[in-house]
Enzyme design. Structure first.
Site, PDB file in Angstrom:
ATOM      1  N   SER A 119     143.739  92.174 -21.393  1.00 35.24           N
ATOM      2  CA  SER A 119     142.331  92.527 -21.252  1.00 35.24           C
ATOM      3  C   SER A 119     142.149  93.918 -20.642  1.00 35.24           C
ATOM      4  O   SER A 119     142.681  94.894 -21.163  1.00 35.24           O
ATOM      5  CB  SER A 119     141.631  91.431 -20.435  1.00 35.24           C
ATOM      6  OG  SER A 119     140.242  91.573 -20.485  1.00 35.24           O
ATOM      7  N   ASP A 156     137.412  85.365 -29.320  1.00 35.23           N
ATOM      8  CA  ASP A 156     137.396  85.893 -27.956  1.00 35.23           C
ATOM      9  C   ASP A 156     135.936  86.162 -27.559  1.00 35.23           C
ATOM     10  O   ASP A 156     135.256  86.947 -28.215  1.00 35.23           O
ATOM     11  CB  ASP A 156     138.216  87.196 -27.896  1.00 35.23           C
ATOM     12  CG  ASP A 156     138.471  87.670 -26.482  1.00 35.23           C
ATOM     13  OD1 ASP A 156     137.540  87.583 -25.650  1.00 35.23           O
ATOM     14  OD2 ASP A 156     139.586  88.151 -26.214  1.00 35.23           O
ATOM     15  N   HIS A 207     140.021  83.983 -24.838  1.00 37.03           N
ATOM     16  CA  HIS A 207     140.434  85.218 -24.151  1.00 37.03           C
ATOM     17  C   HIS A 207     141.833  85.052 -23.549  1.00 37.03           C
ATOM     18  O   HIS A 207     142.220  85.777 -22.644  1.00 37.03           O
ATOM     19  CB  HIS A 207     139.398  85.591 -23.085  1.00 37.03           C
ATOM     20  CG  HIS A 207     139.508  86.999 -22.585  1.00 37.03           C
ATOM     21  ND1 HIS A 207     139.484  88.103 -23.411  1.00 37.03           N
ATOM     22  CD2 HIS A 207     139.661  87.489 -21.322  1.00 37.03           C
ATOM     23  CE1 HIS A 207     139.602  89.201 -22.686  1.00 37.03           C
ATOM     24  NE2 HIS A 207     139.730  88.868 -21.421  1.00 37.03           N
TER      25      HIS A 207
END
Length: 191
Positions: free
Chosen positions: A76, A143, A170
């Site tokens: 991320s 996501d 995610h």
């Protein structure tokens, strides 16, 4: 591990609102160590309110020297922080690999609070492509934070191999990821 084989150094970089002990990070670190290599899960300060400069300093402190035995695995916002760090660091150095999970380089509609952080990241496509031997990006079709087009855009930017993981969300523990076999499948051949 044979005598001729050099020990690889794998650095695992978490994202915002995460710690090195979250999700699949501890599991991946154990996989690396069980195969005879060095794994370090980095600690990025104040992950609930990420500060770009402080995160860059943390990366510099915890990754003292990159070389052809170094591999970075990031998740991320940790992907963007790592890419900026690598752009600054890799002028004369090559690293073995970079594995990005739910990576992106542009603002996220779902997380406008990260706009300031994202704006500060400067990425050099040439350095990132030339100085990183293997580049890989994993993204998910569902996501909630990083839409697939955002990840694919980054993948094209660094000319990475890309793999879509069906319904991975995610890639957090709450999405069922306290282990992450697909990341290990990509990392293992690099060790």
């Amino acid at each position: 591990m044979s005598v001729l084989q050099k020990q690889k150094k794998v650095y695992i970089v978490h994202g915002d609102q995460e710690s090195p002990n979250d999700h699949w990070f501890p599991w991946l670190g154990q996989q690396v160590q069980h195969s005879g290599h060095f794994a370090k899960r980095l600690i990025l300060p104040d992950p609930n309110a990420p500060n770009f400069q402080i995160w860059q300093q943390a990366l510099q402190t915890q990754i003292p020297k990159l070389d052809t035995e170094s591999i970075i695995v990031a998740h991320s916002l940790g992907c963007l922080a790592s890419l900026h760090f690598l752009t600054q660091t890799l002028n004369q150095t090559e690293i073995k690999g970079l594995i990005l999970v739910a990576g992106f380089k542009d603002k996220l509609t779902a997380l406008p609070e990260l706009d300031g952080f994202i704006r500060q990241a400067k990425l050099d496509m040439t350095i990132l492509q030339k100085q990183i031997t293997t580049r890989f990006l994993l993204f998910s079709c569902n996501d909630p934070y990083v839409s697939p087009p955002k990840s694919v855009l980054l993948g094209h930017f660094i000319n990475a191999q890309m793999q879509e993981v069906n319904h991975g969300g995610h890639f957090m523990r709450s999405d069922g990821f306290d282990e992450f076999k697909q990341v290990w499948d990509v990392l293992k051949p690099l060790l």
